[in-house]
Design an enzyme around this catalytic site. Structure first.
Site: not given
Length: 468
Positions: A276, A306, A352, A361, A407
Site C-alpha cells: 500500500s 496485505h 512477516h 504492534r 494482524d
C-alpha cells in the site's frame, strides 16, 4: 533528528536515556518546545532545511553503492532491495518499526494522549511523522480541531457509494468513496493553473489533511450502510480523531475509543516497501494527487497478502472455535494448525516479509488485552497460538519468521468490543494507513522526488547475463 516537547518531558527523556542505552542511540538530543506554530508553519520552516540536506546527500554521495542486486531479488518481488526514500518510518528486522526514530513503546510514552496514561492520539503521530518533533498536547488539540473543521463530505460521495450493491466488499465501497472525494483536489486545481513545482507541497498538504479528516466519515458510512441499516451517526465535536471514528461506527465505550486510538496509531505507517505504501508513492510520483494516490494504495491494501490478512485471521480463529470449541487444549490446537498447513493453507497472522521477531504492534495489542480483557476466551486462544504456532512453523523449516504479526491480534480486540464484522477490518487499516502515506507524500512533493521508473528485464536477459 530533533524532537521537541515541554520541559517535563525533556527531564523524563534524559532520565530514560541514561537507563536505556538503546534509547540514547535512537534519539539524539532534545530541545524545549518554544513555538506554538501550527503544522503548516512548521513544515514551511523545515522544508528548506531538508531540501538542502537531500541536495548535499545527492551531490556528495550519489555514487555510493548500497548493495548488490541478485537474480533472486529480481525474481522474488524485489525483496530486500534498498530502493526507496521513505522519511517517516524505518522498519528494522529485529527492532520492528520506528516512527521518526521512536519505537512503538516510546510513542506510547511520549505522544500526547486523550487521558492520563492512555493510548497516543493519532493526530500526535501525524505531527511526528510530518515534522520529526513530538508535539505538545496543545498542538495536538489544535490539529484535532483543524481535522474536524475539514471533515465535511460532499453529498455526491454518499450517492456514489450508494450506487454499489450493499453487499459489495467494504474495501470496494471505501475506495470508491475516496475516488469520489477526488473532485475537490486542491493539487489538481493548482497544477492546472500552473503552480511552480517548488510549491507543489502546499496543495498536497491541503489535500492530505482534508483526505485524512474525511476518511473516518466515509469509512463509518460504509459500515453503517452495510451492517446498521444505514443509520448514520454524526461526528462529535468534543472527540479526537480516533475517538470520533469509534463513535461514528457506533461504539461509545471509552475502552473501545482507546483501542481505536491505539489501532490507528500503530497501523499508520510501516516504511515504504509494503504494497500500500509503495503503491501510493509510485502513483504519486506521476504527480497524481493524494486522492488518486491513496485510492490506488487502498486497492493494494485490499489484497489477501496485505491488509486483508486481518480479516482472514479472525475468520480462521472462529473456525478453530467452531470445530474445537473456545476452551481448546494446546494439543488439539496443534492438530488444527497442522490440519491447516497440510491442506496447503497458511496460518494467518504469523510471519512477516521483513521482521524476524514478534511484531511490536502485536505486543502492544497484547498488552492492551491484558489490561482490558484478560479473561476473554478468544484472547486466551490467541495467547495459546503464540505458544503453539511458532514451534510448528520452525519444524517445517521453510519459514524465516514464525512469530505473530500485527494482524494476529487486532481482530480479537475489535470483536470483543462488538465490531464483529471481519470483512470490514481492512477498512480500519485503510483509514490508519492514510496518515503515513499522506505524510510521506507531502515530503515527496517538498523534496521534489522524481517519477519512479525502475528498470525491468526479461528471463532471456537474465539467462544471458548469468552466462557472462
Amino acid at each position: 533528528m530533533v524532537f521537541h516537547k515541554g520541559a517535563s518531558l525533556l527531564t523524563k527523556l534524559r532520565s530514560r536515556a541514561v537507563q536505556q542505552p538503546g534509547l540514547r542511540n535512537s534519539v539524539r538530543w532534545f530541545q524545549v518546545q518554544t513555538s506554538s506554530e501550527d503544522l503548516h508553519s512548521q513544515l514551511k520552516e523545515l522544508i528548506p532545511e531538508q531540501q538542502e540536506r537531500l541536495k548535499k546527500l545527492r551531490s556528495e554521495h550519489g555514487k555510493v553503492q548500497l548493495g548488490n542486486i541478485t537474480v533472486d531479488m529480481v525474481l522474488g518481488g524485489m525483496r530486500g532491495m534498498t530502493g526507496l526514500l521513505w522519511e517517516t518510518s524505518l522498519l528494522d528486522p529485529e527492532e520492528g518499526i520506528r516512527f521518526r526514530g521512536l519505537s512503538i513503546p516510546e510513542c506510547q510514552n511520549l505522544l500526547p494522549a486523550a487521558k492520563s496514561g492512555g493510548e497516543p492520539l493519532p493526530e500526535g503521530l501525524l505531527w511526528l511523522l510530518l515534522t520529526g518533533k513530538v508535539p505538545t498536547k496543545e498542538q495536538v488539540d489544535s490539529l484535532s480541531k483543524e481535522l474536524r473543521n475539514r471533515a465535511t463530505v460532499p453529498d455526491h460521495v454518499y450517492k456514489t457509494i450508494d450506487a454499489l450493491p450493499i453487499d459489495a466488499h467494504p474495501m470496494t465501497q471505501f475506495a470508491t468513496g475516496v475516488m469520489a472525494l477526488q473532485v475537490q483536489s486542491e493539487f489538481q486545481k493548482a497544477y492546472e493553473k500552473g503552480i511552480h513545482k517548488s510549491k507543489y507541497w502546499e496543495p498536497t498538504f491541503e489535500d492530505s489533511l482534508s483526505l485524512i479528516a474525511q476518511l473516518p466519515i466515509v469509512a463509518s458510512y460504509v459500515y453503517r450502510r452495510m451492517y446498521k441499516n444505514g443509520q448514520v451517526i454524526p461526528m462529535d465535536d468534543s472527540l479526537d480523531y480516533g475517538g470520533n471514528f469509534a463513535h461514528m461506527l457506533g461504539f461509545d465505550d471509552p475502552a473501545m475509543q482507546e483501542l481505536m486510538r491505539l489501532y490507528v496509531t500503530i497501523h499508520s505507517d510501516h516504511e515504504g516497501g509494503n504494497v500500500s505504501a509503495h503503491t501510493g508513492h509510485l502513483v504519486a510520483s506521476a504527480l497524481s494527487d493524494p486522492y488518486l494516490s491513496f485510492a490506488a494504495a487502498l486497492n493494494g491494501l485490499a489484497g489477501p497478502l496485505h491488509g486483508l490478512a486481518n480479516q482472514e485471521v479472525l475468520l480462521w480463529i472462529k473456525s478453530v472455535v467452531g470445530e474445537c470449541g473456545e476452551n481448546v487444549s494446546k494439543e488439539d490446537l496443534q492438530k488444527y494448525v497442522w490440519k491447516t498447513l497440510n491442506s496447503g493453507k497458511v496460518v494467518p497472522g504469523f510471519g512477516h516479509g521483513v521482521l524476524r521477531k514478534t511484531d511490536p504492534r502485536y505486543t502492544c495489542q497484547r498488552e492492551f488485552a491484558l489490561k482490558h480483557l484478560p479473561e476473554d476466551p478468544l484472547f486466551k486462544l490467541v495467547s495459546n497460538l503464540y505458544e503453539v504456532v511458532p514451534p510448528i512453523l520452525l519444524e517445517l523449516g521453510k519459514v524465516k519468521n514464525p512469530w505473530p504479526n500485527v494482524d494476529a491480534h487486532s481482530g480479537v480486540l475489535l470483536n470483543y468490543y462488538g465490531l464483529t464484522e471481519a470483512r470490514y477490518y481492512t477498512v480500519l487499516f485503510g483509514v490508519s494507513r492514510a496518515i503515513g502515506i499522506c505524510a510521506q507524500l507531502i515530503w515527496d512533493r517538498a523534496l521534489g522526488l522524481p517519477l519512479e521508473r525502475p528498470k525491468s528485464v526479461t528471463m532471456e536477459w537474465l539467462e544471458k547475463h548469468c552466462k557472462k
